[in-house]
Scaffold this motif. Structure first.
Motif, PDB file in Angstrom:
ATOM      1  N   ARG A  75       0.652  -1.206   0.116  1.00  8.13           N
ATOM      2  CA  ARG A  75      -0.057  -0.044  -0.207  1.00  8.13           C
ATOM      3  C   ARG A  75       1.025   1.226  -0.001  1.00  8.13           C
ATOM      4  NH1 ARG A  75      -3.326  -1.601   3.637  1.00  8.13           N
ATOM      5  NH2 ARG A  75      -4.848  -2.317   2.088  1.00  8.13           N
ATOM      6  N   HIS A  76       1.844   1.285   0.774  1.00  8.04           N
ATOM      7  CA  HIS A  76       2.859   2.209   0.597  1.00  8.04           C
ATOM      8  C   HIS A  76       3.445   2.656  -0.452  1.00  8.04           C
ATOM      9  CE1 HIS A  76       5.921   5.194   2.318  1.00  8.04           C
ATOM     10  NE2 HIS A  76       6.832   4.172   1.774  1.00  8.04           N
ATOM     11  N   GLN A  82       0.975   4.096  -2.742  1.00 14.94           N
ATOM     12  CA  GLN A  82       0.968   5.522  -2.343  1.00 14.94           C
ATOM     13  C   GLN A  82       1.999   6.481  -2.888  1.00 14.94           C
ATOM     14  OE1 GLN A  82       1.015   5.945   1.907  1.00 14.94           O
ATOM     15  NE2 GLN A  82      -0.382   7.675   2.010  1.00 14.94           N
ATOM     16  N   ALA A 113      -2.951   5.280  -4.234  1.00 15.08           N
ATOM     17  CA  ALA A 113      -3.413   5.066  -2.643  1.00 15.08           C
ATOM     18  C   ALA A 113      -4.840   4.610  -2.974  1.00 15.08           C
ATOM     19  CB  ALA A 113      -3.077   5.923  -1.708  1.00 15.08           C
TER      20      ALA A 113
END
Lengths: 225, 390
Positions: free
Chosen positions: A128-129, A132, A137
């Motif tokens: 997810r990072h 992002q 995201a």
């Protein structure tokens, strides 16, 4: 003192075809890529840039000369070594090659799973990072069919980088991106080089990127110029 | 499902996600596997019912050794056997009893359909050769022109069969004689006739005047308790001077009859080919689905190769798909197969059922079929070359 360059090419020659159709694509290439650097390969179409990139990424068998990737000789390398080195290398293709039945998150997780990491809250957080960082995201659960060309390419970048590779090989990674997105991706690769010591070799025709390169290598008709 | 598979495999269930991504193709693939399953179910069940039907008449009798003519490959085939060989066999100290068994078909013309009844002529004095359900009614066979009828005969209404009692017998004409059916026993229609009937040897000879009690179709023998029927049969083969006769233990005769029905008779061969065709159809369908899926994802697989995924990962994905197709295709196949067998059983009275053993066998065969198809489809994986991606 041992040479710590992650990529070292010496006397590399490469041919395509057989018999009378055999044609030499690379001629006596000598090149070293310094740790943490961003190296850009430029040259006209058909000059041998991509061939050199695939040989450095052990995606093609070395025929003659020497290519050392992260200290390992690729000439005559067996499949196990090849697979191990590929896992330590991030590859970004011009075509995104995302898996159409996997979401953006799952595609990025494939970049961690190759290291034997199962899906856990930690790996999901890492994926997810990374999404992002590439500005996606809010698209983690989207299938590639529901993403634009630029978004797909950014997912592919996230997939290549999520496993913290020591070397990144990129073939026209910004071709499908707009100016800002393209620059953002290259800046991210450069930041990775500075933060983690990741070495990046990139084939590009994009003149905007040249300003960010630590080194520009030009190839013409299979020879370094 | 996706989470369950991910937990099982320890990785993203790529195969499942790929199949689910193209649902129309997935549905068609499941229908194909189910169709192949139904084919195999029906054919296996027919083969099984043929085995049961073949062995059923053997169950009417209790014998240890059977002497038959050279060409008697089954109970209903072959020439006659001279009764003198029974007497010669009984000279063996371990042979305790003998009985001639006669067989012929009797037609019972009825309003709706003429029943063909495989009729056995037995010696009522030798009730020890009859199975318990028949032996306890043997007194009725002592009556002239009396018969015991198979109450499960095809075309015989169950309520009509249930009404047949010694006090309320049924009767019909055979060869100008009136045959009284005084009681029933449980048999069942086979592939050669609609049911069975048992009469005394005297009644049999009345029905078939051309036959002789000196030449039954088979000779049944009993051996002393503890004696080995195979050993006695081997001894009899030396004693009896007609070397062309088939002298076998009763169990061996049953087994050989079964093999003959399954491998030499057209019905057995046809059913066997039916099973083979079902399996081949399954292999082709699953292979087509898997190979098309591999071809559709070659660039993705090449990407995974470039990322360092080993060959076993790709094999795992293909086999994952194969196993999913096997599991999910089997369920509708079993349901539809059971329904078809139920309809066929009602229409034919053949013992067409899907036993747990058969279902397990078909399921394992389905798994093997899908894995074989998967193994063939994996050959296409070699075409996924990461260098081609550039």
């Amino acid at each position: 003192m041992a040479n710590t360059d992650p990529i070292m090419v010496r006397g590399l020659n490469h041919w395509f075809g057989q018999g009378e159709a055999r044609k030499q694509a690379l001629f006596d290439i000598n090149l070293s890529v310094v740790k943490g650097s961003l190296t850009v390969l430029v040259g006209p179409s058909g000059s041998g840039k991509t061939t050199l990139l695939t040989l450095m990424g052990c995606l093609r068998d070395v025929q003659d000369g020497s290519v050392r990737l992260m200290g390992h000789e690729l000439l005559g390398a067996n499949r196990a070594l090849t697979e191990t080195l590929r896992r330590r290398t991030g590859v970004i293709f011009q075509a995104h090659n995302l898996h159409d039945s996997l979401t953006a998150m799952q595609n990025v997780l494939m970049g961690l799973q190759v290291h034997g990491l199962r899906r856990t809250p930690e790996t999901e957080a890492a994926a997810r990072h990374m999404l992002q960082l590439v500005g996606l995201a809010d698209r983690t659960d989207y299938l590639p069919a529901n993403l634009s060309g630029g978004q797909k390419q950014r997912v592919a970048v996230a997939r290549a980088l999520v496993g913290s590779p020591e070397v990144v090989l990129a073939d026209e990674p910004t071709a499908a991106l707009d100016r800002e997105a393209g620059l953002a991706v290259v800046r991210m690769l450069k930041q990775l080089g500075q933060a983690r010591g990741t070495s990046t070799v990139m084939v590009t025709h994009d003149p905007r990127i040249l300003d960010l390169a630590d080194r520009i290598v030009e190839i013409d008709e299979g020879r370094l110029t | 499902m996706s989470r369950l598979l991910e937990w099982l495999f320890g990785r993203l269930p790529i195969g499942w996600l790929q199949l689910m991504h193209r649902r129309t193709r997935f549905g068609a693939a499941l229908a194909g596997v189910a169709f192949a399953n139904v084919l195999v179910f029906v054919q296996v069940s027919l083969m099984n019912s043929m085995s049961l039907a073949t062995l059923k008449p053997y169950d009417f009798f209790q014998a240890d050794i059977m002497i038959s003519a050279q060409d008697a490959n089954s109970l209903s085939e072959g020439g006659n056997v001279a009764r003198q060989w029974m007497f010669q066999a009984m000279q063996d100290p371990e042979v305790t009893a003998g009985m001639g068994l006669m067989m012929a078909n009797v037609s019972w013309p009825r309003v709706q359909k003429t029943l063909t009844l495989t009729t056995f002529g037995v010696d009522p004095e030798q009730s020890g050769f009859l199975s318990p359900g028949i032996a306890d009614k043997v007194a009725l066979l002592q009556l002239r022109d009396s018969a015991l009828l198979d109450r499960l005969s095809r075309g015989l209404p169950r309520d009509e069969a249930a009404a047949i009692r010694p006090q309320s017998s049924a009767s019909f004409e055979v060869s100008g004689k009136t045959l009284s059916i005084n009681d029933t026993f449980a048999g069942g229609g086979g592939f050669g006739g609609d049911g069975y009937m048992i009469v005394s040897d005297q009644t049999f000879l009345d029905l078939f005047p051309a036959r002789s009690s000196a030449a039954p179709d088979h000779i049944l023998l009993k051996v002393a308790p503890g004696a080995d029927p195979d050993a006695v049969a081997a001894r009899l083969r030396k004693i009896i001077t007609d070397k062309a006769l088939r002298i076998r233990s009763y169990a061996a005769a049953k087994a050989e009859d079964l093999v003959y029905q399954q491998t030499k008779r057209p019905t057995g061969i046809i059913f066997g080919f039916g099973v083979l065709i079902g399996v081949l159809v399954g292999i082709v369908i699953v292979y087509q689905v898997l190979s098309a899926d591999v071809a559709d994802h070659l660039s993705e697989y090449a990407t995974f190769k470039a990322m360092g995924y080993p060959r076993r990962f790709f094999l795992g994905v293909v086999f994952e798909e194969a196993l999913i197709l096997a599991f999910l295709g089997f369920i509708p196949g079993a349901i539809i197969g059971t329904a078809i067998l139920t309809l066929m059983r009602k229409a034919t009275t053949l013992p067409l059922t899907m036993t747990p053993g058969m279902a397990t066998t078909v399921f394992v065969a389905t798994l093997v079929t899908c894995v074989v198809s998967g193994a063939i489809a994996t050959r296409r994986l070699s075409a996924a070359d990461p260098a081609d991606l550039f």
